[in-house]
Design a protein around this motif. Sequence first.
Motif, mmCIF file in Angstrom:
data_model
loop_
_atom_site.group_PDB
_atom_site.id
_atom_site.type_symbol
_atom_site.label_atom_id
_atom_site.label_comp_id
_atom_site.label_asym_id
_atom_site.label_seq_id
_atom_site.Cartn_x
_atom_site.Cartn_y
_atom_site.Cartn_z
ATOM 1 N N ALA A 96 -48.409 -54.505 6.064
ATOM 2 C CA ALA A 96 -49.864 -54.525 5.905
ATOM 3 C C ALA A 96 -50.570 -54.343 7.245
ATOM 4 O O ALA A 96 -51.547 -53.586 7.353
ATOM 5 C CB ALA A 96 -50.293 -55.847 5.258
ATOM 6 N N VAL A 97 -50.072 -55.008 8.268
ATOM 7 C CA VAL A 97 -50.700 -54.951 9.592
ATOM 8 C C VAL A 97 -50.652 -53.529 10.163
ATOM 9 O O VAL A 97 -51.588 -53.087 10.841
ATOM 10 C CB VAL A 97 -50.009 -55.951 10.543
ATOM 11 C CG1 VAL A 97 -50.293 -55.638 12.001
ATOM 12 C CG2 VAL A 97 -50.448 -57.372 10.204
ATOM 13 N N LEU A 98 -49.578 -52.800 9.877
ATOM 14 C CA LEU A 98 -49.398 -51.466 10.451
ATOM 15 C C LEU A 98 -50.049 -50.353 9.624
ATOM 16 O O LEU A 98 -50.036 -49.194 10.036
ATOM 17 C CB LEU A 98 -47.909 -51.171 10.613
ATOM 18 C CG LEU A 98 -47.157 -52.064 11.606
ATOM 19 C CD1 LEU A 98 -45.678 -51.725 11.599
ATOM 20 C CD2 LEU A 98 -47.736 -51.934 13.015
ATOM 21 N N ALA A 99 -50.611 -50.713 8.474
ATOM 22 C CA ALA A 99 -51.130 -49.697 7.554
ATOM 23 C C ALA A 99 -52.494 -49.162 7.973
ATOM 24 O O ALA A 99 -53.459 -49.211 7.209
ATOM 25 C CB ALA A 99 -51.187 -50.261 6.137
ATOM 26 N N ALA A 100 -52.573 -48.645 9.171
ATOM 27 C CA ALA A 100 -53.788 -47.962 9.623
ATOM 28 C C ALA A 100 -53.806 -46.557 9.031
ATOM 29 O O ALA A 100 -52.743 -45.994 8.711
ATOM 30 C CB ALA A 100 -53.818 -47.898 11.148
#
Length: 427
Positions: A127-131
């Motif tokens: 989720a954190v990396l889902a830019a």
Amino acid sequence: MDINGGEVAWRFGAANPSLEAASALSIRALVHGLYGCVDRSNPRKLAPLAHGDPSPFACFRAAAPAEEAVAAAAVSGKYNSYPTAAGLTDACSAVAAYLSRYLPYELSTGDIVLTAGCNHGIEIMMAVLAAPGANVLLPRPGYPLYEARAALGGLEFRHYNLLPEKGWEVDIEGVEALADENTVAIVTVNPNNPCGSVYSYEHLTKIAETARKLGIMVISDEIYEHCAFGSKPFVPMGVFGEIAPVVTLGGISKRWMVPGWRLGWIAMTDPKGILRKRKIFEAIIIYRGISVDPAAIVQGAIPQIIATTDNAFFTNAMNIMREAAEICYQKLKGIECITFPHKPEGSMFVMVKLDMSYFEGIVDDIDFCTKLAKEESVVICPGSGLGMENWLRVTFAVDPPLLEDGLERLKSFCLRHAKPQKAEKTV
């Protein structure tokens, strides 16, 4: 009907389409379906060789001091409140000290975020990396939850290969070919699920150097840390944090044999502080603030669990695992239609290849596993659920006598479904 007698136009009912995409990548549903195929009237004991949960077996019973620590935390009355987003300070401190034993530098309490198991850590990182536009590199074969969580969050994932002929090492050249300017991370699993391999110091160095060259972080899934019983010792990826930033995912479920306790961690094994500078740690804390917490009682028990579990417990568990892995290796090696590319050295699994030309009336690995469950009460995970069609993932984290019996049933099943000329040759 509405108050005027007409039909109500309900506005809900269409699920998030991302759920369907994520569900298609989930191995849990596939394995659950296989258990549903088991003939419950079969008097033989079910042989659960599909997933890594040794806890039901007495030989893998959790250490008594660990159980006592949880009980003491529960009756103390100190852990009935909501913990902070990162986790209880004493628990984070204990995990930092534990991981630091195996690193060339010290982790601080602030380098640790506690999670509701390692799977929760996977959820957070995907989720954190889902830019927008970002992609991550995932191993094939691998653990499908990474794909499922990435798909749910709209994060692109690309598969690099693990090479069976090289002990399931990472295809470094393939990684470099896959990466582009939008690649943010590479995921590694060591000791490896599903392959049973353990990476050498030299190979881990190459992975770290490749990550540095590409300008990406390494997400190192080490839930099977220290579950190594072959010639190669377990080496944490964080050892190479000076080369490239490493996010380490871990937990107590496998080493302590307590998957149901749901206590894991995300550790910033990044001595140069690159992850903090890039706001990754801050993003993890933000996500944890809107996510679930690991049970406060288990958090409260962690300092005692780590401090009081004797090394003899781990040694005994690995001795049993080594015995089970050897049984698995010898039994599977004796089945003509199964190819064994690499003897397991760690984790609780091994990948083996099916020769589909051997069989009559079986079309693929899923059909194989479905019929095996129904006829023999043996449940094995089909490789298709891991991106490897006509392979099998077999767990050996089972009481050795039941493992031996289950693999004998597997052999009988193969012989029974062999083409006549194949069966005659085997006999």
